[in-house]
Design an enzyme around this catalytic site. Structure first.
Site, PDB file in Angstrom:
ATOM      1  N   THR A  36      19.477  44.811  25.052  1.00  0.00           N
ATOM      2  CA  THR A  36      19.655  45.278  26.430  1.00  0.00           C
ATOM      3  C   THR A  36      21.027  44.913  26.965  1.00  0.00           C
ATOM      4  O   THR A  36      21.571  43.853  26.643  1.00  0.00           O
ATOM      5  CB  THR A  36      18.582  44.685  27.360  1.00  0.00           C
ATOM      6  OG1 THR A  36      18.933  44.967  28.719  1.00  0.00           O
ATOM      7  CG2 THR A  36      18.476  43.174  27.220  1.00  0.00           C
ATOM      8  N   SER A  52      16.303  37.832  33.753  1.00  0.00           N
ATOM      9  CA  SER A  52      14.835  37.706  33.796  1.00  0.00           C
ATOM     10  C   SER A  52      14.390  37.044  32.500  1.00  0.00           C
ATOM     11  O   SER A  52      15.175  36.912  31.550  1.00  0.00           O
ATOM     12  CB  SER A  52      14.175  39.087  33.906  1.00  0.00           C
ATOM     13  OG  SER A  52      14.302  39.788  32.681  1.00  0.00           O
ATOM     14  N   TYR A  66      12.420  38.373  30.402  1.00  0.00           N
ATOM     15  CA  TYR A  66      12.581  39.426  29.389  1.00  0.00           C
ATOM     16  C   TYR A  66      14.007  39.455  28.844  1.00  0.00           C
ATOM     17  O   TYR A  66      14.231  39.436  27.630  1.00  0.00           O
ATOM     18  CB  TYR A  66      12.219  40.798  29.984  1.00  0.00           C
ATOM     19  CG  TYR A  66      12.887  41.924  29.252  1.00  0.00           C
ATOM     20  CD1 TYR A  66      12.477  42.285  27.969  1.00  0.00           C
ATOM     21  CD2 TYR A  66      13.982  42.605  29.809  1.00  0.00           C
ATOM     22  CE1 TYR A  66      13.122  43.297  27.280  1.00  0.00           C
ATOM     23  CE2 TYR A  66      14.624  43.616  29.121  1.00  0.00           C
ATOM     24  CZ  TYR A  66      14.194  43.953  27.858  1.00  0.00           C
ATOM     25  OH  TYR A  66      14.841  44.939  27.158  1.00  0.00           O
ATOM     26  N   HIS A  67      14.981  39.521  29.735  1.00  0.00           N
ATOM     27  CA  HIS A  67      16.373  39.580  29.286  1.00  0.00           C
ATOM     28  C   HIS A  67      16.747  38.322  28.491  1.00  0.00           C
ATOM     29  O   HIS A  67      17.520  38.381  27.542  1.00  0.00           O
ATOM     30  CB  HIS A  67      17.321  39.746  30.484  1.00  0.00           C
ATOM     31  CG  HIS A  67      17.217  41.082  31.158  1.00  0.00           C
ATOM     32  ND1 HIS A  67      16.559  41.247  32.349  1.00  0.00           N
ATOM     33  CD2 HIS A  67      17.669  42.303  30.804  1.00  0.00           C
ATOM     34  CE1 HIS A  67      16.624  42.536  32.698  1.00  0.00           C
ATOM     35  NE2 HIS A  67      17.290  43.191  31.783  1.00  0.00           N
ATOM     36  N   LYS A  70      16.032  38.530  24.852  1.00  0.00           N
ATOM     37  CA  LYS A  70      16.999  39.310  24.069  1.00  0.00           C
ATOM     38  C   LYS A  70      18.223  38.447  23.731  1.00  0.00           C
ATOM     39  O   LYS A  70      18.862  38.648  22.690  1.00  0.00           O
ATOM     40  CB  LYS A  70      17.430  40.563  24.837  1.00  0.00           C
ATOM     41  CG  LYS A  70      16.298  41.535  25.121  1.00  0.00           C
ATOM     42  CD  LYS A  70      15.820  42.280  23.882  1.00  0.00           C
ATOM     43  CE  LYS A  70      14.807  43.349  24.250  1.00  0.00           C
ATOM     44  NZ  LYS A  70      14.440  44.243  23.160  1.00  0.00           N
TER      45      LYS A  70
END
Lengths: 456, 456
Positions: free
Chosen positions: B201, B239, B241-242, B245
């Site tokens: 991302t 976040s 989520y980020h 990554k």
């Protein structure tokens, strides 16, 4: 959830107590401090350094746990912190897996805690809990105990073990990353202002990549658009284990920014020694001593080999320079970190937790001279630079009063370890001393030839 | 273990086939390419761009899976790669958890695969397997199928979902990190030379931190000792989520260095659109369309709101600039990456997978003008800069032949999405459009007041 948080905070203020939780090997150790003084940022007074030679008088008992966690728990307790130890005893389970227990006959946690009560009059709770899995129990523990600080040792800590095979690579990542994330989420959910003190590693920096002194956690760079920025030191981990500490650093950075979690990350060097002024007080308090190829740290392994009269096993040329710290200073550093939390809103605080840098080959020479054994240079099972220089800043801990134990002026401590090693030498499984984990398949093939080669 | 690896390699060479595995939402999709041409580094020919308007004629069926993974699988299959889809259907389970299914009535995986066989004559296998847990099954799959490439979409991909609560934070980290690590370990253990193509991302870079053009993955810096170095762009995830990554990036870096695993990491922007030239071929191939506050991507959400005639929900001022890409180009980019693996020994290859950067507020204005609805500025449930500029390099994909779909010259694609949204508007649960996840407790409290405020 807010209500729980606020209620807990209120109770906490009225009770005027502090709780420290610290994680031993895959586990937590926690406690309170009745003196309520940890928010002062003044230097903390130390116990005097370990005397150069200690009487070796521990009859064998059984069990084992937390090479760094256990002596740190005792030191924190002695300094007046009320300590709760949380541990799932995974390190003992790994002993079973590897077929190699601590050289020293360590007691069960129940016996250890009871012995400490007898010796010091101080109470430590022990809770068997898996930080990487028992999330709800951890949140409930925080709500019940309202800790000020959590000291996080709850990680698989051996680089060779983490490279052993698929199972160990997966376990190290799953356990370490889930454990750290669970802890951070639990702190956020508890609504409490808990300071996390985490045991990291010098290995996150890589060795010899920068060409200059390794700073404490952050470097100043110019970003592509020309904007100056202070960033986390680039991550150059040398094993799956070291990689997990780099992942931890990013998790800390995120939860610090997003939720204001206070974190101190301690990038520790290689620990040597076995006993501390606390573990020496009773045979049941003895610390664990790992000598095997997976968990034995390099200087301790050399001393052990010297005590047995077998050749020292140096990997590669011995030109690797590493940071070192004595186990007594590990405990002191953690206590200093606990007593000096970052301010509210401050970014993650990073300290380099090392006393000095030394070349592995020089350590071997020193031990060989003291013990009269020879040195066997093995092909390196690790993938690492054959030779490197290393200069590391440790001004933060020195500024907070640490006067570290240096090998040169504390050679007696080598004798102390040697005495322990001799005393329990009948417990040693000699073939476990050799490297048992290889960084990749190519290294494994090279080292297979190598193990047929005798003493040089 | 070596023997297995060598045996597998031998079989592979003699069979002259290639396998691609790509991970849809928490899952893998995989396949072979019988043309055996992926090692050429020449630009790959593209399908013509999606025509500006597509006939909306899909009668509703049931189920859903992999917003990016499914159309990418179809595109790879159409381009001649033999595809195996591996997926544990977790995205469907999250639909159940959130009480909100895809706006489009997507078919079961079995129906989808059968429909694709009818439409294209091409076979795709589907295997239900959890990459984060079913490690042994994954290794066995690699040994049996001998893939050349694994395309890794197997991660929880929504930032708001990852911030929803303790359960979702823990799931996102446990699933994404364990999945990536398992995949890497399985590739190493298989002994096969597998190229991993990973969907990352743009969010790993942070937004507006550098002040200049965001390069593709690496930046040049001067390390403390004065040594110049090319390092991974500093991680500024916004976040949980980020953050995962960013953790993936460090895992890739380590296994690339230690085991020579070939990796291409695609830092993708926000995806918009729903159908591609492949999914449009049969109603049973329709792609999923998320419109809810957790999984709906911003432009799709606006178009959906426009189609329903309800105010667009802009978070904050709308001054956030983000990278965007159409779903058709997602598939194309993955195919380009698959066809252009790094050389042996090359470091992790990083591409920025975006077509253009756009301001969220400008997108809202554009959709509002087209649809006649108003804009409702909500307090931002996220913790992010209110305003930022963003300039991003995407020279690598352009150099390999990508001619991306830009919004300005493909306004018809907005109509296409709008037609889909209108057609299935009776499936929309309107209250699910609003933000349902908040970045921290402070934001949640602010937004609680906010949700009482009507259309401005």
């Amino acid at each position: 959830m807010h209500l729980v948080g606020f209620a807990a905070l209120e109770k906490r203020v009225s009770a005027q107590r502090q709780l420290f939780i610290l994680c031993a090997q895959l586990s937590l150790i926690s406690g309170y401090n009745n003196q309520n003084n940890h928010s002062n940022r003044s230097p903390t007074p130390f116990l005097p350094s370990l005397p150069p030679s200690l009487p070796p008088s521990f009859p064998p008992t059984a069990g084992g746990d937390g090479f760094c966690g256990w002596p740190t728990a005792l030191y924190l307790s002695e300094k007046g912190h009320d300590v709760i130890i949380v541990d799932n005893l995974s390190r003992r389970n790994i002993d079973n897996e590897l077929g190699c227990v601590s050289l020293t006959p360590i007691s069960s946690m129940e016996t250890r805690v009871a012995a400490w009560k007898q010796v010091s009059g101080k109470t430590m709770k022990f809770i068997n809990l898996d930080v990487a899995k028992d999330y709800q129990e951890m949140v409930q523990l925080f709500i019940d105990e309202e800790p000020d600080t959590v000291v996080h040792f709850a990680e698989q800590r051996a680089a060779p073990y983490s490279q052993k095979g698929a199972k160990q690579k997966r376990y190290t990542v799953d356990n370490n990353v889930s454990g750290t994330n669970n802890l951070l989420v639990a702190v956020v959910e508890s609504g409490l202002d808990i300071h996390i003190v985490h045991l990291g590693t010098m290995g996150v920096y890589g060795y010899g990549t920068s060409g200059g002194e390794i700073p404490e956690g952050y470097i100043d760079v110019i970003l592509p658009g020309g904007r100056p920025s202070s960033i986390l030191h680039p991550a150059y981990p040398g094993s799956v284990y070291h990689t997990t500490k780099c992942l931890d650093a990013l998790l800390f950075q995120f939860y610090n920014k997003n939720d204001g979690v206070k974190v101190t990350d301690l990038h520790q060097g290689i620990v040597w020694g076995t006993n501390t002024p606390q573990t020496i007080k009773d045979e049941r308090l003895i610390n664990r001593f790992d000598y095997d190829g997976d968990y034995g740290t390099v200087l301790n392994r050399f001393i052990m080999q010297g005590a047995l009269g077998v050749p020292l096993t140096v990997y590669g040329t011995g030109g690797q320079t590493r940071g070192f710290i004595h186990i007594t200073d590990t405990a002191k550093c953690v206590e200093i970190a606990v007593s000096n939390p970052p301010q509210a809103g401050e970014k993650v605080q990073i300290f380099n937790q090392i006393a000095e840098t030394l070349k592995v080959g020089d350590l071997a020479k020193l031990v060989a001279e003291k013990t009269g054994v020879s040195i066997n240079f093995l092909k390196n099972p690790r993938l690492e630079s054959a030779e490197n220089e290393l200069e590391v800043a440790n001004r933060k801990f020195r500024g907070l009063g640490l006067d570290p134990i240096l090998l040169d002026s504390n050679m007696g401590l080598i004798d102390e370890v040697r005495t322990i090693a001799s005393k329990y030498s009948e417990r040693c499984v000699r073939e476990k001393i050799l490297p048992a984990s290889f960084w990749n398949k190519k290294r494994e093939a090279e080292c297979e030839v190598n193990t047929l080669v005798g003493n040089k």
